[in-house]
Each structure stands twice: as structure tokens, then as C-alpha cells.
Enzyme design. Structure first.
Site, PDB file in Angstrom:
ATOM      1  N   LYS A 153       0.834  -1.206   0.000  1.00  0.00           N
ATOM      2  CA  LYS A 153       0.000   0.000   0.000  1.00  0.00           C
ATOM      3  C   LYS A 153       0.869   1.256   0.000  1.00  0.00           C
ATOM      4  CE  LYS A 153      -2.282   1.321   3.705  1.00  0.00           C
ATOM      5  NZ  LYS A 153      -3.306   1.398   4.786  1.00  0.00           N
ATOM      6  N   ASP A 171      -6.410   0.284   0.142  1.00  0.00           N
ATOM      7  CA  ASP A 171      -6.763   0.337   1.550  1.00  0.00           C
ATOM      8  C   ASP A 171      -8.215  -0.105   1.729  1.00  0.00           C
ATOM      9  OD1 ASP A 171      -8.240   2.447   0.579  1.00  0.00           O
ATOM     10  OD2 ASP A 171      -7.122   4.002   1.654  1.00  0.00           O
TER      11      ASP A 171
END
Length: 205
Positions: A153, A171
């Protein structure tokens, strides 16, 4: 894990997602309607928010964005921005962060939560950047993932926001929205699958 292949047949695009150690395989089918919807989903936010930028106020500095992204785990971007004003005032460079006692970093980021593990990984990653990368944040996934506290991420955030190489920041919000829009089964809630499925659909630029 990777996209095993993308093919076109009978008006549909087939993208296979294959796994490594945790072996799984799935076939995601995108028909013409889905691809058209993808374009609409991509274009609409750009029309509504033409000046949309990352809410972490890094000033375009790759290392500062890396630190701030690490601090943002279970913490709001607003709080991170406030904390980092003092953090970067005292430790403005990667070299100074690498040399600082971990206790000093902890005291500066305490209000972000999980401050001990965050301080440890920020110091260690800064040390590695100074030692192995001449103080520069690398521009590829493999090297970014070698830094403590950096997962896909954060790596995708850096690659997309700083180096303009594209990257799906999968996310919780991204997974929920992509699932609800029908790009993959909502029940998966798997960031890696979300990233791999959405990557060929979203323009890198």
C-alpha cells in the site's frame, strides 16, 4: 502474486490472478459494459475533484511522504500532518532521522499511536536509505518493500504520487468501493487481489 495473463475473447477481457505461496487462482471477466463503467468511475472523480491531491502534506518529498505514510496507520492524515510539523522541524533530513535516538523519534510521534513500532521502522528504514540508497527513496516495488514498515500500500502510494508510475493503493476504502462497484466480489476484502484486478483497468497516468 501476479496477473497471470490478460486475453480478449468474444467481446470480453479475461484476467487471471495467480498466487505464489498461498496458491489460489481466479478468473475475473470484464465485459464491454464493465470496461465502459471503469472509464466512468475513473473520469467522474477527476471531474468532481480536478485538483485532488494526497492529503499528507509532504511537499512532494519522497522520504517525507514515506515517513508520513508509515505514521498514518490507524491514525488520521490530519493528525499526521500536525505531528510531522514538529518531527521534520527537529529531524528535517533522512540522515538526521537515521542518526536520531529512537526515543527521540518516539517522543515526537507519540500522539500518532503505535509510536514504538512506528519509530523503530522509521529509523531503520532511514538507516537503510542512507546506507544502501544514498539517502534517496527507490522508485521500484522490490526495493521499497525491502524497507521496514513498508508494504504494498505504501509502496504503491510512493510509486504513484511521487514517481508517477501508477499504483493502486488498496486500503479499506478502495476495497469497499471497488467491491460495491462490481469490479470484484465484495466478500474477498483482499488488498492484493484488489490491486491486481484494478491495475490493468486504471490508467497509470
Amino acid at each position: 502474486n501476479h496477473i497471470g495473463g490478460i486475453s480478449y475473447y468474444n467481446g470480453k477481457i479475461y484476467a487471471s490472478v495467480e498466487g505464489g505461496e498461498e496458491v489460489y487462482a481466479c478468473i475475473v471477466v470484464f465485459d464491454a459494459e464493465t470496461l465502459e463503467a471503469t472509464g466512468e468511475v475513473y473520469d467522474l472523480p477527476n471531474e468532481l475533484y480536478p485538483d485532488g491531491v494526497c492529503s499528507l502534506e509532504s511537499g512532494g518529498d519522497p522520504w517525507r511522504l514515506l515517513v508520513m505514510a508509515r505514521l498514518s496507520a490507524q491514525c488520521t492524515d490530519e493528525r499526521v500532518n500536525i505531528v510531522c510539523r514538529d518531527l521534520f522541524r527537529e529531524l528535517p533530513t533522512v540522515e538526521e532521522m537515521a542518526e536520531a535516538p529512537v526515543e527521540q523519534i518516539e517522543s515526537l510521534i507519540r500522539s500518532c499511536g503505535l509510536y514504538r513500532s512506528k519509530a523503530k521502522s522509521i529509523k531503520e528504514s532511514s538507516e537503510i536509505l542512507v546506507r544502501d540508497f544514498s539517502g534517496q527513496v527507490p522508485d521500484n516495488m522490490e526495493d521499497l518493500l525491502s524497507l521496514p514498515g513498508v508494504g504494498r500500500k505504501i509502496a504503491n502510494l510512493i510509486l504513484g504520487d511521487v514517481f508517477h508510475k501508477g499504483g493502486i493503493v488498496a486500503d479499506t476504502h478502495c476495497m469497499r468501493i471497488c467491491g460495491r462497484l462490481g469490479f470484484y466480489p465484495e466478500e474477498w476484502k483482499d488488498p492484493l487481489k484488489t490491486e491486481k484486478i484494478m491495475t490493468p483497468l486504471i490508467p497509470k497516468e
